[in-house]
Design a protein around this motif. Structure first.
Motif, PDB file in Angstrom:
ATOM      1  N   LEU A  50      -6.421   6.567  -0.079  1.00 41.20           N
ATOM      2  CA  LEU A  50      -5.083   5.466   0.660  1.00 41.20           C
ATOM      3  C   LEU A  50      -5.479   4.298   0.854  1.00 41.20           C
ATOM      4  O   LEU A  50      -4.810   3.555  -0.086  1.00 41.20           O
ATOM      5  N   ILE A  51      -6.610   4.013   0.558  1.00 39.90           N
ATOM      6  CA  ILE A  51      -7.435   2.614   0.918  1.00 39.90           C
ATOM      7  C   ILE A  51      -6.963   1.840  -1.018  1.00 39.90           C
ATOM      8  O   ILE A  51      -6.824   0.893  -0.808  1.00 39.90           O
ATOM      9  N   GLU A  52      -7.406   2.934  -1.806  1.00 41.20           N
ATOM     10  CA  GLU A  52      -7.189   2.306  -2.575  1.00 41.20           C
ATOM     11  C   GLU A  52      -5.351   2.355  -2.895  1.00 41.20           C
ATOM     12  O   GLU A  52      -5.201   0.706  -4.076  1.00 41.20           O
ATOM     13  N   PHE A  53      -4.460   2.701  -2.504  1.00 41.65           N
ATOM     14  CA  PHE A  53      -3.188   2.836  -3.058  1.00 41.65           C
ATOM     15  C   PHE A  53      -2.913   1.818  -2.300  1.00 41.65           C
ATOM     16  O   PHE A  53      -1.884   0.426  -2.270  1.00 41.65           O
ATOM     17  N   ILE A  54      -2.950   1.762  -1.129  1.00 33.15           N
ATOM     18  CA  ILE A  54      -2.761  -0.249  -0.049  1.00 33.15           C
ATOM     19  C   ILE A  54      -3.023  -1.348  -0.828  1.00 33.15           C
ATOM     20  O   ILE A  54      -2.554  -1.913  -1.040  1.00 33.15           O
ATOM     21  N   GLU A  55      -4.354  -0.430  -1.212  1.00 32.97           N
ATOM     22  CA  GLU A  55      -4.742  -2.338  -1.465  1.00 32.97           C
ATOM     23  C   GLU A  55      -3.955  -2.641  -3.128  1.00 32.97           C
ATOM     24  O   GLU A  55      -4.256  -3.516  -3.534  1.00 32.97           O
ATOM     25  N   SER A  56      -2.991  -1.934  -3.884  1.00 31.17           N
ATOM     26  CA  SER A  56      -2.637  -2.577  -4.731  1.00 31.17           C
ATOM     27  C   SER A  56      -0.918  -2.685  -4.312  1.00 31.17           C
ATOM     28  O   SER A  56      -0.315  -3.035  -5.282  1.00 31.17           O
ATOM     29  N   CYS A  57      -1.052  -2.419  -2.918  1.00 36.31           N
ATOM     30  CA  CYS A  57      -0.002  -2.652  -2.032  1.00 36.31           C
ATOM     31  C   CYS A  57       0.209  -3.768  -1.634  1.00 36.31           C
ATOM     32  O   CYS A  57       0.434  -4.063  -0.186  1.00 36.31           O
ATOM     33  N   PRO A  58       0.176  -4.938  -2.178  1.00 35.99           N
ATOM     34  CA  PRO A  58      -0.338  -6.799  -1.507  1.00 35.99           C
ATOM     35  C   PRO A  58       1.627  -7.037  -0.549  1.00 35.99           C
ATOM     36  O   PRO A  58       1.160  -8.133   0.551  1.00 35.99           O
ATOM     37  N   SER A  59       2.512  -6.730  -1.093  1.00 33.54           N
ATOM     38  CA  SER A  59       3.343  -7.170  -0.875  1.00 33.54           C
ATOM     39  C   SER A  59       4.614  -5.681  -1.230  1.00 33.54           C
ATOM     40  O   SER A  59       4.259  -4.994  -1.920  1.00 33.54           O
ATOM     41  N   ARG A 260      -7.378  -9.710   3.108  1.00 31.08           N
ATOM     42  CA  ARG A 260      -7.728  -9.437   2.579  1.00 31.08           C
ATOM     43  C   ARG A 260      -9.187  -9.224   2.067  1.00 31.08           C
ATOM     44  O   ARG A 260     -10.024  -8.975   1.822  1.00 31.08           O
ATOM     45  N   GLN A 261      -9.275  -9.335   3.967  1.00 33.59           N
ATOM     46  CA  GLN A 261     -10.612  -8.032   4.389  1.00 33.59           C
ATOM     47  C   GLN A 261     -10.281  -6.469   3.550  1.00 33.59           C
ATOM     48  O   GLN A 261      -9.159  -5.625   3.727  1.00 33.59           O
ATOM     49  N   PRO A 262     -11.458  -6.503   3.310  1.00 28.80           N
ATOM     50  CA  PRO A 262     -10.831  -4.147   2.537  1.00 28.80           C
ATOM     51  C   PRO A 262     -10.956  -3.277   2.938  1.00 28.80           C
ATOM     52  O   PRO A 262     -11.693  -3.411   4.331  1.00 28.80           O
ATOM     53  N   GLY A 263     -10.448  -2.322   2.867  1.00 29.47           N
ATOM     54  CA  GLY A 263     -10.241  -1.592   3.267  1.00 29.47           C
ATOM     55  C   GLY A 263     -11.927  -0.715   3.306  1.00 29.47           C
ATOM     56  O   GLY A 263     -12.089  -0.900   2.329  1.00 29.47           O
ATOM     57  N   ARG A 264     -12.003   0.126   4.676  1.00 32.29           N
ATOM     58  CA  ARG A 264     -12.666   1.315   4.307  1.00 32.29           C
ATOM     59  C   ARG A 264     -12.780   2.599   5.550  1.00 32.29           C
ATOM     60  O   ARG A 264     -12.464   2.485   6.511  1.00 32.29           O
ATOM     61  N   VAL A 265     -13.900   3.320   4.406  1.00 33.04           N
ATOM     62  CA  VAL A 265     -14.114   4.192   5.674  1.00 33.04           C
ATOM     63  C   VAL A 265     -15.459   3.585   6.109  1.00 33.04           C
ATOM     64  O   VAL A 265     -16.418   3.759   5.599  1.00 33.04           O
ATOM     65  N   TRP A 266     -15.319   4.412   7.647  1.00 33.71           N
ATOM     66  CA  TRP A 266     -16.773   3.925   8.539  1.00 33.71           C
ATOM     67  C   TRP A 266     -16.882   4.682   9.571  1.00 33.71           C
ATOM     68  O   TRP A 266     -16.085   5.539   9.834  1.00 33.71           O
ATOM     69  N   GLY A 267     -18.193   5.234  10.460  1.00 29.39           N
ATOM     70  CA  GLY A 267     -18.602   5.511  11.994  1.00 29.39           C
ATOM     71  C   GLY A 267     -19.730   6.786  11.249  1.00 29.39           C
ATOM     72  O   GLY A 267     -19.864   6.496  10.069  1.00 29.39           O
ATOM     73  N   ALA A 268     -20.573   6.617  12.064  1.00 28.60           N
ATOM     74  CA  ALA A 268     -21.646   7.983  12.117  1.00 28.60           C
ATOM     75  C   ALA A 268     -21.280   8.918  11.027  1.00 28.60           C
ATOM     76  O   ALA A 268     -22.196   9.565  10.456  1.00 28.60           O
ATOM     77  N   ALA A 269     -20.285   9.267  11.765  1.00 28.73           N
ATOM     78  CA  ALA A 269     -19.988  10.382  11.369  1.00 28.73           C
ATOM     79  C   ALA A 269     -18.796  10.438  10.036  1.00 28.73           C
ATOM     80  O   ALA A 269     -17.783  11.241   9.538  1.00 28.73           O
ATOM     81  N   VAL A 273     -11.055   5.211   9.152  1.00 25.47           N
ATOM     82  CA  VAL A 273     -10.463   4.673   7.674  1.00 25.47           C
ATOM     83  C   VAL A 273      -9.649   3.026   8.605  1.00 25.47           C
ATOM     84  O   VAL A 273      -8.759   2.875   9.558  1.00 25.47           O
ATOM     85  N   SER A 274     -10.274   2.137   7.819  1.00 22.94           N
ATOM     86  CA  SER A 274      -9.746   0.663   8.861  1.00 22.94           C
ATOM     87  C   SER A 274      -9.258   0.033   7.253  1.00 22.94           C
ATOM     88  O   SER A 274      -9.912   0.395   6.299  1.00 22.94           O
ATOM     89  N   VAL A 275      -8.500  -0.033   7.661  1.00 28.18           N
ATOM     90  CA  VAL A 275      -7.394  -1.240   6.705  1.00 28.18           C
ATOM     91  C   VAL A 275      -6.339  -2.037   6.629  1.00 28.18           C
ATOM     92  O   VAL A 275      -5.225  -1.779   7.538  1.00 28.18           O
ATOM     93  N   PRO A 276      -5.884  -2.461   5.790  1.00 25.79           N
ATOM     94  CA  PRO A 276      -4.406  -3.827   6.350  1.00 25.79           C
ATOM     95  C   PRO A 276      -3.268  -2.607   5.985  1.00 25.79           C
ATOM     96  O   PRO A 276      -3.140  -2.180   5.193  1.00 25.79           O
ATOM     97  N   LYS A 277      -2.229  -2.576   6.777  1.00 32.04           N
ATOM     98  CA  LYS A 277      -0.628  -1.955   6.810  1.00 32.04           C
ATOM     99  C   LYS A 277      -0.907  -0.727   6.431  1.00 32.04           C
ATOM    100  O   LYS A 277      -0.288  -0.353   5.655  1.00 32.04           O
ATOM    101  N   LEU A 278      -1.809   0.051   7.316  1.00 40.12           N
ATOM    102  CA  LEU A 278      -1.846   1.664   7.125  1.00 40.12           C
ATOM    103  C   LEU A 278      -0.523   1.701   7.632  1.00 40.12           C
ATOM    104  O   LEU A 278       0.097   2.738   7.370  1.00 40.12           O
ATOM    105  N   PHE A 285       1.736   6.868   1.266  1.00 38.48           N
ATOM    106  CA  PHE A 285       1.431   7.623   1.113  1.00 38.48           C
ATOM    107  C   PHE A 285       1.501   8.967   0.579  1.00 38.48           C
ATOM    108  O   PHE A 285       1.310  10.339  -0.047  1.00 38.48           O
ATOM    109  N   THR A 286       0.748   9.160   1.929  1.00 48.13           N
ATOM    110  CA  THR A 286       0.583  10.803   2.527  1.00 48.13           C
ATOM    111  C   THR A 286       1.896  11.472   2.087  1.00 48.13           C
ATOM    112  O   THR A 286       2.269  12.653   1.128  1.00 48.13           O
ATOM    113  N   SER A 287       4.004  10.826   1.892  1.00 48.65           N
ATOM    114  CA  SER A 287       4.641  11.474   1.738  1.00 48.65           C
ATOM    115  C   SER A 287       4.608  11.360   0.020  1.00 48.65           C
ATOM    116  O   SER A 287       5.029  12.789  -0.137  1.00 48.65           O
TER     117      SER A 287
END
Length: 486
Positions: A50-59, A260-269, A273-278, A285-287
């Motif tokens: 999902l992050i990779e998809f969003i980062e390929s979609c800046p507009s 331009r802040q990169p998306g990331r999967v995060w948390g102790a577990a 997932v945080s990213v622009p344009k979620l 993406f999911t559909s």
């Protein structure tokens, strides 16, 4: 045992098992792997996709291009709106409007030929949107001063949380219209570097900033791009260098600011997932994943991603335009059907309008309806409102819930607090042009319309499973009386 502790324990068990197997000269049996950790790893992989998809979609133009590329790779045939369409049973096609909206469809192999009784078929659709709230550069985009400063002149596109755009690296992306001899061509552009920043006023000069911050968009939200090295005309020079043309060849631009802040999967577990344009690229993406991963021989399955939802959808490429109606009518005609067959098909069709939902805020649960407050990680959210801002009703809710229950996929419910106004989305707007049963859904998220939004890793995979189940189910709709799931 806490989730984080369990994850650590599972990892340690994995290591121990591998060591013991190596000591015996054996391969560790696959069955010994932790099922929960395997599920979590799959979820994390989906979130990274999902992050990779969003980062390929800046507009929105890049979003349409990214989706088109995925469809090309999957063997779909592009049909221009300006060309004649020839369709076949079992065929896979897509079309594009304004280079920012995409509709794709798969014709079931068992869709019957048009006979004396006409063409008997129906559509099962998922629709999302390609745009997100941001700032658009004006036609004359550069502001000189004060002093040697060079700034960008912008205006708001959609309803964003303004303060989240301050003090972070920004880029620009969109399309540029370039003249090549007698031809004017559209080119995508998105320089892969940090170009600007919107600086905050220091607290020493704005002592009450933490009591309430309401920036003036004409004064406070102009990105800084230079302190003297660049001057007026530098933007076109930068764009021309990116595109390999001369600055004077650039005639017009549709350019937007990009966080331009990169998306990331995060948390102790690794739960978040945080990213622009979620909102709403998570649904785009999911559909799309569900559409490409499904197969229904009995219907015409449709994927739609519209532009301009954030500014009302009433453009030639928006959900309220004729784009969906035109496409579905041409699909029916291309399969040998009549206008009468088109209207019959709509009466038996169903749309899942996919646009993210408000997950319960951890610090402000009081802002949510206590009985209809979805949580992150709980699965796809069905949204409903008495004022009809969402298209869900009892019939469409029941149909989707039955499909998800049969597939073993969890769902949740969202409704606004009765004393608070809520948002709207594209489902009812598209129904103005092509009316059918429809339900509004979305992935639960936090900080909607922030420049950096947060959701749950688990919900990415759960949404794909739910929407795949919808595409795979053969829905036989009888007016508003009944639906049979085959």
């Amino acid at each position: 045992m806490a989730v984080g502790e369990k994850g650590v324990a599972c990892a340690q068990s994995e290591v121990r098992g591998e060591r013991e197997a190596r000591g015996k000269g054996e391969a560790r049996p696959e069955s010994e792997a932790c099922t929960e950790c395997g599920t979590r790893a799959k979820g994390e992989a989906r979130a990274e996709e999902l992050i990779e998809f969003i980062e390929s979609c800046p507009s929105m133009f890049h979003t349409a291009a990214t989706i088109s590329g995925r469809l090309d790779a999957a063997g779909f045939t592009y049909l221009s709106e300006g060309a004649a369409w020839e369709l076949a049973r079992g065929g896979r096609y897509y079309t594009v409007r304004n280079n920012s909206s995409v509709i794709a469809w798969q014709v079931g192999a068992d869709v019957p030929e048009a006979g004396e009784g006409g063409l008997a078929t129906h559509f099962q659709l998922c629709a999302s949107h390609s745009d997100s709230p941001t700032f658009k550069l004006k036609s004359v985009p550069e502001l000189e001063g004060p002093g040697s400063y060079l700034r960008l002149d912008t205006e708001a596109y959609g309803g964003m949380i303004d303060y989240t755009w301050f003090d972070r690296p920004l880029g620009i992306a969109g399309r540029v219209l370039v003249r090549e001899g007698t031809r004017v061509e559209s080119r995508l552009v998105a320089p892969d570097r940090d170009l600007a920043i919107i600086p905050s006023v220091p607290i020493h000069m704005q002592r009450d900033v933490n009591d309430g911050f309401a920036p003036n968009r004409a004064r406070d939200l102009c990105p800084l791009v230079s302190i003297g090295a660049l001057g007026k005309g530098s933007l076109d020079e930068l764009l021309a260098a990116e595109l390999g043309v001369e600055p004077e060849q650039i005639l017009a631009r549709d350019l937007f600011l990009v966080n331009r802040q990169p998306g990331r999967v995060w948390g102790a577990a690794q739960e978040f997932v945080s990213v622009p344009k979620l909102d709403d690229l998570a649904c785009a993406f999911t559909s799309l994943e569900a559409f490409l991963g499904s197969e229904n021989a009995a219907d015409v399955s449709v994927y739609a991603c519209f532009d301009n939802e954030e500014v009302g959808s009433n453009t030639k490429q928006g959900a309220m335009s004729t784009f969906l109606r035109d496409t579905l009518a041409r699909v029916v005609a291309g399969l040998g059907g009549s206008e009468e067959d088109y209207h019959r098909a709509l009466a038996c069709s169903m749309l899942v309008s996919c646009d993210n939902a408000h997950g319960t805020h951890p610090n402000r649960p009081d802002l949510h309806d206590s009985a209809n407050a979805p949580v992150l990680g709980g699965g796809l959210v069905v949204k409903e409102a008495a004022n009809q801002k969402y298209c869900t009703d009892a019939f469409s809710r029941a149909a989707l819930l039955a499909v998800c229950a049969d597939a073993g996929v969890p769902t949740q419910t969202f409704a606004n607090r009765s004393d608070m106004a809520g948002g709207s989305t594209l489902g009812n707007l598209s129904n103005i042009q092509a009316s059918m049963h429809a339900v509004d859904v979305g992935l639960p998220q936090l900080a909607m319309h922030s420049s950096y939004e947060t959701g749950a890793v688990a919900d990415v995979e759960l949404a794909i499973r739910a929407l795949t189940a919808f595409y795979n189910a053969n829905l036989a709709i009888d007016g508003a009386d009944a639906v049979t799931i085959r």
